[in-house]
Design a protein around this motif. Structure first.
Motif, PDB file in Angstrom:
ATOM      1  N   ALA A   1     -39.737   3.939 -78.397  1.00 59.38           N
ATOM      2  CA  ALA A   1     -38.401   3.635 -77.879  1.00 59.38           C
ATOM      3  C   ALA A   1     -37.863   2.348 -78.486  1.00 59.38           C
ATOM      4  O   ALA A   1     -36.668   2.248 -78.792  1.00 59.38           O
ATOM      5  N   ILE A   2     -38.767   1.371 -78.696  1.00 59.39           N
ATOM      6  CA  ILE A   2     -38.313   0.102 -79.286  1.00 59.39           C
ATOM      7  C   ILE A   2     -37.854   0.330 -80.728  1.00 59.39           C
ATOM      8  O   ILE A   2     -36.786  -0.138 -81.135  1.00 59.39           O
ATOM      9  N   ILE A   3     -38.654   1.105 -81.481  1.00 61.51           N
ATOM     10  CA  ILE A   3     -38.263   1.388 -82.872  1.00 61.51           C
ATOM     11  C   ILE A   3     -36.903   2.089 -82.893  1.00 61.51           C
ATOM     12  O   ILE A   3     -35.972   1.672 -83.588  1.00 61.51           O
ATOM     13  N   GLY A   4     -36.788   3.157 -82.091  1.00 60.11           N
ATOM     14  CA  GLY A   4     -35.538   3.942 -82.072  1.00 60.11           C
ATOM     15  C   GLY A   4     -34.358   3.095 -81.643  1.00 60.11           C
ATOM     16  O   GLY A   4     -33.286   3.146 -82.254  1.00 60.11           O
ATOM     17  N   SER A   5     -34.561   2.275 -80.592  1.00 55.76           N
ATOM     18  CA  SER A   5     -33.457   1.454 -80.089  1.00 55.76           C
ATOM     19  C   SER A   5     -33.030   0.432 -81.132  1.00 55.76           C
ATOM     20  O   SER A   5     -31.842   0.169 -81.308  1.00 55.76           O
ATOM     21  N   ALA A   6     -34.018  -0.130 -81.838  1.00 56.39           N
ATOM     22  CA  ALA A   6     -33.683  -1.119 -82.859  1.00 56.39           C
ATOM     23  C   ALA A   6     -32.819  -0.475 -83.937  1.00 56.39           C
ATOM     24  O   ALA A   6     -31.790  -1.035 -84.328  1.00 56.39           O
ATOM     25  N   ILE A   7     -33.231   0.710 -84.369  1.00 57.74           N
ATOM     26  CA  ILE A   7     -32.431   1.423 -85.377  1.00 57.74           C
ATOM     27  C   ILE A   7     -31.018   1.646 -84.840  1.00 57.74           C
ATOM     28  O   ILE A   7     -30.020   1.383 -85.508  1.00 57.74           O
ATOM     29  N   GLY A   8     -30.957   2.116 -83.582  1.00 57.92           N
ATOM     30  CA  GLY A   8     -29.662   2.416 -82.974  1.00 57.92           C
ATOM     31  C   GLY A   8     -28.774   1.191 -82.878  1.00 57.92           C
ATOM     32  O   GLY A   8     -27.605   1.222 -83.264  1.00 57.92           O
ATOM     33  N   VAL A   9     -29.328   0.086 -82.376  1.00 57.63           N
ATOM     34  CA  VAL A   9     -28.514  -1.119 -82.180  1.00 57.63           C
ATOM     35  C   VAL A   9     -28.036  -1.664 -83.518  1.00 57.63           C
ATOM     36  O   VAL A   9     -26.852  -1.980 -83.692  1.00 57.63           O
ATOM     37  N   ILE A  10     -28.964  -1.744 -84.482  1.00 58.65           N
ATOM     38  CA  ILE A  10     -28.580  -2.309 -85.777  1.00 58.65           C
ATOM     39  C   ILE A  10     -27.499  -1.448 -86.423  1.00 58.65           C
ATOM     40  O   ILE A  10     -26.461  -1.947 -86.850  1.00 58.65           O
ATOM     41  N   GLY A  11     -27.743  -0.140 -86.430  1.00 56.72           N
ATOM     42  CA  GLY A  11     -26.759   0.774 -87.015  1.00 56.72           C
ATOM     43  C   GLY A  11     -25.404   0.636 -86.333  1.00 56.72           C
ATOM     44  O   GLY A  11     -24.370   0.499 -86.984  1.00 56.72           O
ATOM     45  N   ALA A  12     -25.428   0.632 -84.998  1.00 62.24           N
ATOM     46  CA  ALA A  12     -24.179   0.618 -84.238  1.00 62.24           C
ATOM     47  C   ALA A  12     -23.434  -0.700 -84.388  1.00 62.24           C
ATOM     48  O   ALA A  12     -22.209  -0.743 -84.382  1.00 62.24           O
ATOM     49  N   ARG A  13     -24.179  -1.801 -84.526  1.00 61.57           N
ATOM     50  CA  ARG A  13     -23.527  -3.110 -84.621  1.00 61.57           C
ATOM     51  C   ARG A  13     -22.973  -3.361 -86.017  1.00 61.57           C
ATOM     52  O   ARG A  13     -21.960  -4.017 -86.192  1.00 61.57           O
ATOM     53  N   LYS A  14     -23.711  -2.861 -87.033  1.00 57.54           N
ATOM     54  CA  LYS A  14     -23.354  -3.191 -88.407  1.00 57.54           C
ATOM     55  C   LYS A  14     -22.246  -2.309 -88.962  1.00 57.54           C
ATOM     56  O   LYS A  14     -21.529  -2.709 -89.867  1.00 57.54           O
ATOM     57  N   VAL A  15     -22.132  -1.092 -88.452  1.00 53.13           N
ATOM     58  CA  VAL A  15     -21.241  -0.113 -89.084  1.00 53.13           C
ATOM     59  C   VAL A  15     -19.799  -0.605 -89.076  1.00 53.13           C
ATOM     60  O   VAL A  15     -19.327  -1.205 -88.109  1.00 53.13           O
ATOM     61  N   LYS A  16     -19.109  -0.380 -90.201  1.00 50.07           N
ATOM     62  CA  LYS A  16     -17.685  -0.698 -90.259  1.00 50.07           C
ATOM     63  C   LYS A  16     -16.926   0.397 -89.533  1.00 50.07           C
ATOM     64  O   LYS A  16     -17.350   1.537 -89.504  1.00 50.07           O
ATOM     65  N   MET A  17     -15.770   0.020 -88.979  1.00 54.41           N
ATOM     66  CA  MET A  17     -15.026   1.017 -88.208  1.00 54.41           C
ATOM     67  C   MET A  17     -14.565   2.188 -89.078  1.00 54.41           C
ATOM     68  O   MET A  17     -14.411   3.292 -88.592  1.00 54.41           O
ATOM     69  N   THR A  18     -14.349   1.939 -90.367  1.00 59.43           N
ATOM     70  CA  THR A  18     -13.967   3.055 -91.239  1.00 59.43           C
ATOM     71  C   THR A  18     -15.130   4.018 -91.442  1.00 59.43           C
ATOM     72  O   THR A  18     -14.939   5.179 -91.742  1.00 59.43           O
ATOM     73  N   ALA A  19     -16.344   3.516 -91.291  1.00 54.87           N
ATOM     74  CA  ALA A  19     -17.523   4.346 -91.513  1.00 54.87           C
ATOM     75  C   ALA A  19     -18.001   5.010 -90.228  1.00 54.87           C
ATOM     76  O   ALA A  19     -19.075   5.603 -90.187  1.00 54.87           O
ATOM     77  N   MET A  20     -17.194   4.892 -89.171  1.00 51.16           N
ATOM     78  CA  MET A  20     -17.580   5.438 -87.874  1.00 51.16           C
ATOM     79  C   MET A  20     -17.960   6.927 -87.919  1.00 51.16           C
ATOM     80  O   MET A  20     -18.962   7.319 -87.326  1.00 51.16           O
ATOM     81  N   PRO A  21     -17.193   7.776 -88.619  1.00 46.24           N
ATOM     82  CA  PRO A  21     -17.546   9.200 -88.593  1.00 46.24           C
ATOM     83  C   PRO A  21     -18.972   9.474 -89.069  1.00 46.24           C
ATOM     84  O   PRO A  21     -19.698  10.243 -88.426  1.00 46.24           O
ATOM     85  N   GLN A  22     -19.391   8.813 -90.155  1.00 48.34           N
ATOM     86  CA  GLN A  22     -20.746   9.110 -90.624  1.00 48.34           C
ATOM     87  C   GLN A  22     -21.811   8.546 -89.703  1.00 48.34           C
ATOM     88  O   GLN A  22     -22.894   9.097 -89.573  1.00 48.34           O
ATOM     89  N   MET A  23     -21.489   7.432 -89.011  1.00 45.24           N
ATOM     90  CA  MET A  23     -22.455   6.873 -88.062  1.00 45.24           C
ATOM     91  C   MET A  23     -22.654   7.843 -86.902  1.00 45.24           C
ATOM     92  O   MET A  23     -23.779   8.088 -86.472  1.00 45.24           O
ATOM     93  N   VAL A  24     -21.539   8.392 -86.408  1.00 43.46           N
ATOM     94  CA  VAL A  24     -21.640   9.373 -85.323  1.00 43.46           C
ATOM     95  C   VAL A  24     -22.452  10.579 -85.809  1.00 43.46           C
ATOM     96  O   VAL A  24     -23.307  11.102 -85.092  1.00 43.46           O
ATOM     97  N   ALA A  25     -22.225  10.984 -87.064  1.00 40.25           N
ATOM     98  CA  ALA A  25     -22.976  12.111 -87.622  1.00 40.25           C
ATOM     99  C   ALA A  25     -24.466  11.818 -87.612  1.00 40.25           C
ATOM    100  O   ALA A  25     -25.283  12.652 -87.223  1.00 40.25           O
ATOM    101  N   LEU A  26     -24.821  10.596 -88.016  1.00 36.88           N
ATOM    102  CA  LEU A  26     -26.231  10.229 -88.097  1.00 36.88           C
ATOM    103  C   LEU A  26     -26.886  10.235 -86.713  1.00 36.88           C
ATOM    104  O   LEU A  26     -27.951  10.823 -86.526  1.00 36.88           O
ATOM    105  N   PHE A  27     -26.235   9.609 -85.737  1.00 38.04           N
ATOM    106  CA  PHE A  27     -26.800   9.576 -84.383  1.00 38.04           C
ATOM    107  C   PHE A  27     -26.898  10.986 -83.814  1.00 38.04           C
ATOM    108  O   PHE A  27     -27.831  11.318 -83.090  1.00 38.04           O
TER     109      PHE A  27
END
Lengths: 109, 475
Positions: free
Chosen positions: B74-100
């Motif tokens: 859960a820690i590994i997964g959450s870290a990936i999730g938080v980093i991805g969600a915090r870093k993503v640019k708003m223009t790149a939102m569609p691909q981030m949603v796709a990844l999650f």
């Protein structure tokens, strides 16, 4: 077996009601918020983390299910956490708006 | 914790998810709703860990000795999730949603695989409905996983965004899908061999890849929305597998809402979902585009300069800005906001006209403008803003194309005929900011540019807006 099918029918009832509820709730969401809606629902299907925990923590597990369960929990928690955090980030921007606008209007006057 | 108490607490989680969706109907309460949803999710996880036994499904009980392993995962997964969600640019939102979304689908498929393995190992006799649920959740989860990864790669431009096609593609896809479904049916019929489900899942992965590859980058949002619905349905199916109502309801809420959202997106683009998924739109558009050009209006395109536009804007009473994806690509939303501020200082009323499919996701443009601190009250939806165009001295089109094309109203031969558009042509003057005369993603010419009221300001959207801001300031 009778008990089993009774459960199945209840589950099907719940499933069908959830379909109608999903449609009903979503049709009231303005297009303004469709992107957060997509990522919000995305976070909600991360509920599969419950299933992943069942697999990873089952008392009757072997090495294979343990490995599969471990990966499943990693994936599902990335889904849940990422989904909610990214949705929050988007909605935060929508929420900030009112005061900003008021400040501008005040500035214009 | 007893079964009844944990089920009651799961019900609380379900209600919190429903509230999360319900609160999304207003921008002011939406964030609170999302937090309620997140709290509900934490509760569901806590209840699961505290459970001594599960419901009517296959898993019997949890071994507390494995909790450290779950915690690490859960820690590994959450870290990936938080980093991805915090870093993503708003223009790149569609691909981030796709990844999650993809990783969620993958988790569902793994749960199915594990349950199937348990059945085989323990020689338990299961009923058809549980085997069927394993087959369905495994297949759909895998398609969602593979499809989402490809959608991500396309939007991130790791692979080419253009449709990738080859002869016999549909047949190959159908065969792969057919064999995969066939194997899933044998699983449902009670066949218990590891390879059956493993091969079915591999085929589903292949299908996920092959089915998304031929779809163009511009249609990816529809695909992501559909795959989001898929993962929801798969999660609901795994609820049947595990006898868990919270999975059934939450999964199906997402499945139903995602399907509806997909249909709404198709409607906003005036295309059926079948056409998006299997249409190879480029070919259709090329043929019809010729017809449109042949029968289309003739005229000349007028080019203008930033200084002239600045004067028009500064002395207007009402300006409607029509932002499109080009604006997002150029990252010009902050500069547009600056321009609007300058105009507002001169008592020009500025509103933004948002087409339902502006951006790369429905509502994506709203998010991008919100990021640039544009008040959401200035963002107007199509139905609301269309009657206002005749009152506007200037309509400023920035990086939008097909959604402003009057051919959608007037030319039945056009592939976008019937698509609801923004009535930009009804404004008193039109300024289009565009890189070149290249057509939009539909591959057709825009008659709007030939309109005598229309002027083109060529160049990169960001540079042009910056020039405009300077010019307006200098006035």
């Amino acid at each position: 077996m009778g008990g089993h099918y009774a459960t199945l029918i209840i589950e099907l009832t719940v499933l069908l009601l959830a379909i109608f509820l999903g449609i009903e709730v979503i049709s009231k969401v303005p297009t303004l918020l469709h992107t957060p809606l997509m990522s919000g629902t995305n976070a909600i299907h991360g509920i599969v983390i419950v299933g992943a925990i069942f697999v990873a923590g089952a008392s009757d597990q072997d090495t294979l299910t343990q490995v599969i369960g471990f990966i499943a929990v990693v994936l599902a928690s990335a889904n849940v956490v990422g989904g909610f955090v990214v949705t929050d980030r988007m909605l935060e921007m929508f929420k900030k708006k009112e005061p900003v606008k008021k400040a501008n209007e005040a500035g214009a006057k | 914790m007893s079964e009844n108490i944990s089920n009651l607490l799961y019900l609380v989680s379900i209600v919190s998810f429903i509230l999360a969706l319900k609160f999304l109907s207003s921008p002011t309460r939406a964030r609170r709703g999302n937090q309620i949803g997140a709290a509900g999710m934490l509760l569901a996880i806590g209840v699961t860990l505290a459970k001594s036994e599960t419901g009517g499904g296959l898993s019997k009980s949890l071994d507390t000795g494995t909790y450290w392993l779950i915690a690490i995962a859960a820690i590994i997964g959450s870290a990936i999730g938080v980093i991805g969600a915090r870093k993503v640019k708003m223009t790149a939102m569609p691909q981030m949603v796709a990844l999650f979304n993809g990783v969620g689908g993958g988790a569902v498929a793994l749960v199915a695989l594990s349950e199937y393995h348990n059945i085989i190992r323990d020689h338990v006799s299961t009923t058809w409905d549980i085997s069927l649920a394993i087959g369905i959740s495994g297949l759909i989860g895998s398609v969602s996983f593979a499809g989402s990864i490809i959608a991500f790669a396309k939007l991130q431009e790791l692979i080419h965004g253009r449709p990738i096609t080859y002869p016999g593609q549909k047949i190959v896809n159908l065969v792969i899908l057919g064999v995969g479904l066939g194997l899933a049916c044998t699983v449902a019929a009670g066949v218990t061999h590891h390879w059956v489900l493993v091969v079915a899942l591999l085929l589903a992965l292949a299908f996920g890849v092959l089915f998304v590859l031929p779809i163009g980058g511009a249609d990816m949002p529809v695909v992501i929305s559909l795959l989001n619905a898929f993962t929801g349905i798969a999660a609901a199916a795994s609820g049947f597998e595990l006898g868990s109502n919270v999975l059934i309801v939450s999964g199906m809420l997402v499945g139903a809402s995602g399907t509806l959202l997909t249909l709404m997106m198709g409607k906003a683009m005036n295309r059926s979902i079948g056409n998006v998924l299997f249409g190879a739109f480029g070919q259709v558009a090329a043929g019809a585009g010729d017809a449109a050009a042949a029968g289309g209006a003739t005229g000349t395109v007028k080019s203008t300069s930033a200084d002239d536009v600045a004067i028009m804007l500064a002395y207007a009473r009402k300006v409607i800005i029509v932002p499109g994806y080009g604006l997002a690509v150029a990252q010009a939303q902050h500069n547009v906001r600056e321009l609007a501020d300058e105009l507002e200082k001169r008592n020009v009323e500025v509103v933004y006209a948002i087409h339902p499919v502006a951006g790369r996701m429905p509502g994506h443009m709203n998010v991008l403008l919100a990021e640039a601190n544009v008040p959401y009250t200035a963002l107007k939806e199509m139905e609301e803003v269309n009657p206002e165009f005749p009152l506007a001295e200037v309509a400023l089109v920035i990086g939008a194309n097909d959604v402003t094309n009057p051919a959608a109203r007037s030319n039945p031969a056009s592939p976008i005929y019937g698509m609801p558009i923004l009535d930009v042509d009804k404004a008193q003057a039109i300024v289009v900011m565009k890189r070149s005369m290249r057509p939009g993603f539909a591959g057709i010419d825009n008659e709007l540019y030939l309109d005598p009221k229309c002027m083109m300001l060529f160049g990169d959207a960001k540079e042009s807006v910056v020039k405009l801001v300077t010019a307006v300031k200098a006035l």
